[in-house]
Design a protein around this motif. Structure first.
Motif, PDB file in Angstrom:
ATOM      1  N   ALA A   1       0.844  -1.438  -0.020  1.00 29.66           N
ATOM      2  CA  ALA A   1       0.056   0.074  -0.121  1.00 29.66           C
ATOM      3  C   ALA A   1       0.661   1.159  -0.076  1.00 29.66           C
ATOM      4  N   TRP A   2       1.875   1.319   0.884  1.00 28.35           N
ATOM      5  CA  TRP A   2       2.636   2.371   1.131  1.00 28.35           C
ATOM      6  C   TRP A   2       3.493   2.529  -0.363  1.00 28.35           C
ATOM      7  N   GLY A   3       3.934   1.518  -0.692  1.00 23.22           N
ATOM      8  CA  GLY A   3       4.777   1.339  -2.097  1.00 23.22           C
ATOM      9  C   GLY A   3       3.873   2.048  -3.370  1.00 23.22           C
ATOM     10  N   LYS A   4       2.757   1.547  -3.345  1.00 21.16           N
ATOM     11  CA  LYS A   4       1.997   2.143  -4.545  1.00 21.16           C
ATOM     12  C   LYS A   4       1.596   3.506  -4.264  1.00 21.16           C
ATOM     13  N   ALA A   5       1.397   3.956  -2.964  1.00 22.71           N
ATOM     14  CA  ALA A   5       1.007   5.477  -2.610  1.00 22.71           C
ATOM     15  C   ALA A   5       2.349   6.431  -3.103  1.00 22.71           C
ATOM     16  N   ALA A   6       3.641   5.553  -2.865  1.00 21.26           N
ATOM     17  CA  ALA A   6       4.803   6.324  -3.221  1.00 21.26           C
ATOM     18  C   ALA A   6       4.941   6.583  -4.849  1.00 21.26           C
TER      19      ALA A   6
ATOM     20  N   VAL B   1       6.108  19.600  -4.348  1.00 21.82           N
ATOM     21  CA  VAL B   1       5.563  19.155  -3.094  1.00 21.82           C
ATOM     22  C   VAL B   1       4.963  17.870  -3.225  1.00 21.82           C
ATOM     23  N   VAL B   2       4.379  17.582  -4.199  1.00 24.12           N
ATOM     24  CA  VAL B   2       3.675  16.166  -4.668  1.00 24.12           C
ATOM     25  C   VAL B   2       4.887  14.950  -4.623  1.00 24.12           C
ATOM     26  N   LEU B   3       5.982  15.486  -5.262  1.00 24.59           N
ATOM     27  CA  LEU B   3       7.072  14.541  -5.434  1.00 24.59           C
ATOM     28  C   LEU B   3       7.462  14.446  -4.009  1.00 24.59           C
ATOM     29  N   ALA B   4       7.706  15.406  -3.221  1.00 24.00           N
ATOM     30  CA  ALA B   4       8.310  15.143  -1.656  1.00 24.00           C
ATOM     31  C   ALA B   4       7.239  14.058  -0.912  1.00 24.00           C
ATOM     32  N   CYS B   5       5.901  14.311  -1.219  1.00 20.63           N
ATOM     33  CA  CYS B   5       5.160  13.263  -0.781  1.00 20.63           C
ATOM     34  C   CYS B   5       5.496  11.697  -0.921  1.00 20.63           C
ATOM     35  N   GLY B   6       5.829  11.601  -2.034  1.00 21.47           N
ATOM     36  CA  GLY B   6       6.148  10.368  -2.711  1.00 21.47           C
ATOM     37  C   GLY B   6       7.357  10.075  -1.984  1.00 21.47           C
ATOM     38  N   ALA B   7       8.518  10.851  -1.705  1.00 25.21           N
ATOM     39  CA  ALA B   7       9.689  10.535  -1.021  1.00 25.21           C
ATOM     40  C   ALA B   7       9.323  10.183   0.437  1.00 25.21           C
ATOM     41  N   VAL B   8       8.505  10.858   0.942  1.00 27.65           N
ATOM     42  CA  VAL B   8       8.104  10.470   2.544  1.00 27.65           C
ATOM     43  C   VAL B   8       7.523   9.153   2.583  1.00 27.65           C
ATOM     44  N   CYS B   9       6.441   8.740   1.530  1.00 29.37           N
ATOM     45  CA  CYS B   9       6.058   7.650   1.452  1.00 29.37           C
ATOM     46  C   CYS B   9       7.001   6.598   1.353  1.00 29.37           C
ATOM     47  N   GLN B  10       8.081   6.416   0.460  1.00 34.13           N
ATOM     48  CA  GLN B  10       9.292   5.655   0.367  1.00 34.13           C
ATOM     49  C   GLN B  10       9.647   5.422   1.704  1.00 34.13           C
ATOM     50  N   VAL B  11       9.973   6.291   2.682  1.00 32.59           N
ATOM     51  CA  VAL B  11      10.632   6.334   3.737  1.00 32.59           C
ATOM     52  C   VAL B  11       9.608   5.462   4.764  1.00 32.59           C
ATOM     53  N   VAL B  12       8.313   5.696   4.755  1.00 33.59           N
ATOM     54  CA  VAL B  12       7.341   5.105   5.592  1.00 33.59           C
ATOM     55  C   VAL B  12       7.289   3.884   5.163  1.00 33.59           C
ATOM     56  N   GLN B  13       7.364   3.453   3.965  1.00 32.34           N
ATOM     57  CA  GLN B  13       7.289   2.009   3.548  1.00 32.34           C
ATOM     58  C   GLN B  13       8.352   1.290   4.110  1.00 32.34           C
ATOM     59  N   LEU B  14       9.440   1.689   3.999  1.00 38.69           N
ATOM     60  CA  LEU B  14      10.575   0.927   4.542  1.00 38.69           C
ATOM     61  C   LEU B  14      10.375   0.794   6.100  1.00 38.69           C
ATOM     62  N   VAL B  15      10.060   1.787   6.753  1.00 39.48           N
ATOM     63  CA  VAL B  15       9.901   1.629   8.179  1.00 39.48           C
ATOM     64  C   VAL B  15       8.874   0.682   8.555  1.00 39.48           C
ATOM     65  N   VAL B  16       7.632   0.900   7.934  1.00 43.08           N
ATOM     66  CA  VAL B  16       6.375  -0.054   8.176  1.00 43.08           C
ATOM     67  C   VAL B  16       6.939  -1.483   7.828  1.00 43.08           C
ATOM     68  N   SER B  17       7.456  -1.683   6.666  1.00 39.46           N
ATOM     69  CA  SER B  17       7.969  -3.034   6.267  1.00 39.46           C
ATOM     70  C   SER B  17       8.758  -3.710   7.404  1.00 39.46           C
ATOM     71  N   ILE B  18       9.513  -3.014   7.736  1.00 43.31           N
ATOM     72  CA  ILE B  18      10.640  -3.563   8.793  1.00 43.31           C
ATOM     73  C   ILE B  18       9.769  -4.080  10.095  1.00 43.31           C
ATOM     74  N   ARG B  19       9.066  -3.057  10.485  1.00 50.36           N
ATOM     75  CA  ARG B  19       8.083  -3.314  11.738  1.00 50.36           C
ATOM     76  C   ARG B  19       7.211  -4.614  11.465  1.00 50.36           C
ATOM     77  N   ARG B  20       6.867  -4.695  10.182  1.00 50.65           N
ATOM     78  CA  ARG B  20       5.770  -5.687  10.020  1.00 50.65           C
ATOM     79  C   ARG B  20       6.364  -6.885   9.288  1.00 50.65           C
TER      80      ARG B  20
END
Lengths: 332, 222
Positions: free
Chosen positions: A114-119, A166-185
């Motif tokens: 989900a986070w990957g697709k959002a990114a 700004v939109v691109l930056a949201c994508g970058a944030v999603c990438q970081v969140v994706q990695l953190v979420v994936s490591i936790r799950r």
């Protein structure tokens, strides 16, 4: 450019020739997908985004291959938009496709979809919102690296590009969140079989992450897609291949020599630049001594016993047998 | 060889790429045919290194070719190069390649004394080459034609000096090889290492032939 007729001719010709090879590659990628059953998972989205964006970037590159056009567009925002189109579309999107695809092979768990697709969608949309206006600003005569400007016609395009960032930056944030979420799950996302995408090529025949020896038994390659053939046969017969005969595997020993040599060589390079002669000598002697110590080893290989190879492969076969028994997808 | 390979239509792989030599390889069997022998793997890897080194040299050659006439009012190759001197240098390096070949033959025949003899002569020829080069460089710097004098001389010192640095490293490697054969004998891994050394030494010779032609012979005419 203003570098003279011969330089313009060489650059124009070289750029046109690059376009031929790149065009062929784009057909390669399309024909690889043609006739396939395409699943829109995160790596596939990045890959398609890459092909589309790279093609557009390539076409504006062909415009720049025409010397009279290049003469006008050189150093303009059109050029800036063109090379970002190629670098972001051609390198970044492609790299993200590969990263997401092979992440489970390297680390043993998948990345969150989900986070990957959002990114992907933020980056894809953000990219076009940022750079298409810059093409137009370039055609309106805007040059790059302006500290300030007072031409009203450029403002709307530059402001839209700023919003795109700004939109691109949201994508970058999603990438970081994706990695953190994936490591936790990571336990939920664990790749137990080593083949999370139902892949066709041989790396997916190994466990994830692969053991140091990669393949318990070296695969025999007799057609284009040996692993797919093996897997299809397993699905037809509803059982795995018979267990192979395991042999001990010889592996090179790990060694920090490369790192240590590079450390001394770096010292030496630094010292040469600043004329610190004692450090030059130290670096040279250190690097050479490390090399000799490495060369003097009597045992540079070790054996992984057949029992250990069998243990690792059997565990993976067990996971694959489990997956095969619950397989509900398409059959050959 | 399995029956599969005979029934396979020829057109699919007429040259049997990737199905050669593995069956003769020593070492534990690792699937059908097995991996390539270590000698082949090591030699192949070292060839890739040599090719990357040659790519680097080719960029220095290109830089030299472009900057050859950029003498900034200073001396040109025709004023500076002492061709007889460089010819002796070239002779030394070519002979050292020949004696390195003799050392290879000695290794094949496992004749230690011939090996040490051939390697010693190789070292002496190589060291003489370096001596001549250092003398040439020192002479150039002394007459105000150092690397900072012009773009031509920068390119000259970079290209020729880079080759000289390779030969110097090769001389150190040569001594290490002799010490290894002395300490460990003709062991399989040492022989593979010697194969790499001889490839390296011959590659330096090939680069020097190009360098002698492009830098010195063509440069002295201009």
């Amino acid at each position: 450019m203003g570098a003279g007729a011969s330089v313009n001719a060489v650059f124009g010709t070289a750029t046109s020739i690059i376009a031929v090879g790149t065009g062929v590659k784009i057909y390669n990628w399309m024909f690889t997908m043609y006739g396939g059953r395409i699943r829109f998972t995160t790596p596939m989205l990045w890959a398609i985004g890459f092909v589309v964006t790279f093609t557009i970037g390539g076409m504006t590159g062909v415009l720049l291959a025409v010397p009279p056009a290049d003469f006008l567009l050189h150093n303009s925002m059109f050029l800036v938009a063109h090379f970002h189109n190629v670098i972001i579309g051609g390198v970044l999107f492609g790299a993200f496709a590969g990263l997401t695809y092979w992440f489970p092979k390297a680390f043993g768990f998948r990345l969150d979809e989900a986070w990957g697709k959002a990114a992907f969608w933020f980056a894809f949309v953000g990219f076009y919102v940022t750079f298409v206006p810059l093409y137009i600003a370039g055609l309106l005569g805007m040059t790059r690296r302006l500290q300030q400007f007072d031409i009203a016609a450029w403002y709307p395009w530059v402001i839209v590009a700023g919003l795109g960032i700004v939109v691109l930056a949201c994508g970058a944030v999603c990438q970081v969140v994706q990695l953190v979420v994936s490591i936790r799950r990571r336990d939920e996302l664990r790749d137990v079989t080593g083949d999370p995408w139902d892949g066709r090529s041989l790396e997916w025949a190994t466990p994830s992450p692969p053991p140091t020896f990669n393949f318990a038994v070296l695969p025999q390659v007799k057609d284009d897609e040996p692993y797919w053939t093996i897997k299809q046969r397993a699905r037809e017969q509803a059982r795995l291949r018979p267990e192979p005969e395991y042999h001990p595997i010889e592996m090179p020993r790990n060694s920090p020599t490369g790192f240590v040599c590079a450390f001394f060589a770096t010292l030496m390079g630094f010292a040469l630049i600043w004329h610190i002669w004692w450090l030059v000598l130290l670096g040279a002697v250190g690097a050479f001594a490390t090399f000799v110590v490495f060369a003097w080893r009597d045992e540079d290989e070790y054996m992984i016993p057949a029992a250990e190879v069998a243990r690792i492969d059997r565990a993976n076969r067990e996971a694959r047998r489990e997956a095969l028994s619950t397989y509900t997808g398409p059959r050959p | 060889v399995t029956s599969f390979e005979f029934t396979e239509p020829l057109r699919r792989d007429p040259y049997r790429i990737g199905r050669g030599h593995g069956a003769h390889a020593a070492g534990p069997r690792h699937g059908e045919g097995g991996p390539a022998s270590k000698r082949v793997v090591v030699g192949y890897g070292f060839w890739i290194f040599l090719l990357s080194d040659i790519v680097m040299f080719s960029t220095f050659f290109a830089a030299f070719a472009v900057l050859r006439d950029a003498t900034a009012g200073g001396p040109s190759g025709a004023n500076l190069f002492d061709i007889p001197n460089v010819a002796i240098e070239t002779g030394c390096l070519l002979l050292s390649s020949f004696t390195c070949g003799l050392a290879s033959l000695a290794v094949e025949a496992r004749r230690a004394s011939w090996f040490y003899g051939a390697m010693t002569v190789t070292f002496l020829f190589g060291a003489t080459f370096i001596l001549f080069e250092v003398k040439e460089f020192a002479g150039l710097v002394a007459q105000g034609a150092g690397p900072t004098r012009s773009a031509f001389l920068s390119a000259f010192f970079t290209l020729v000096g880079c080759h000289g640095a390779h030969v110097t490293a090769g001389l150190l490697w040569l001594l290490t090889m002799m010490a290894q054969i002395y300490a460990k004998g003709f062991r399989a891994d040492i022989l593979r290492r010697f194969l790499c050394f001889s490839l390296f030494w011959h590659a330096l010779d090939i680069i020097w032939v190009a360098l002698f032609t492009v830098v010195y012979l063509m440069g002295a005419q201009a």
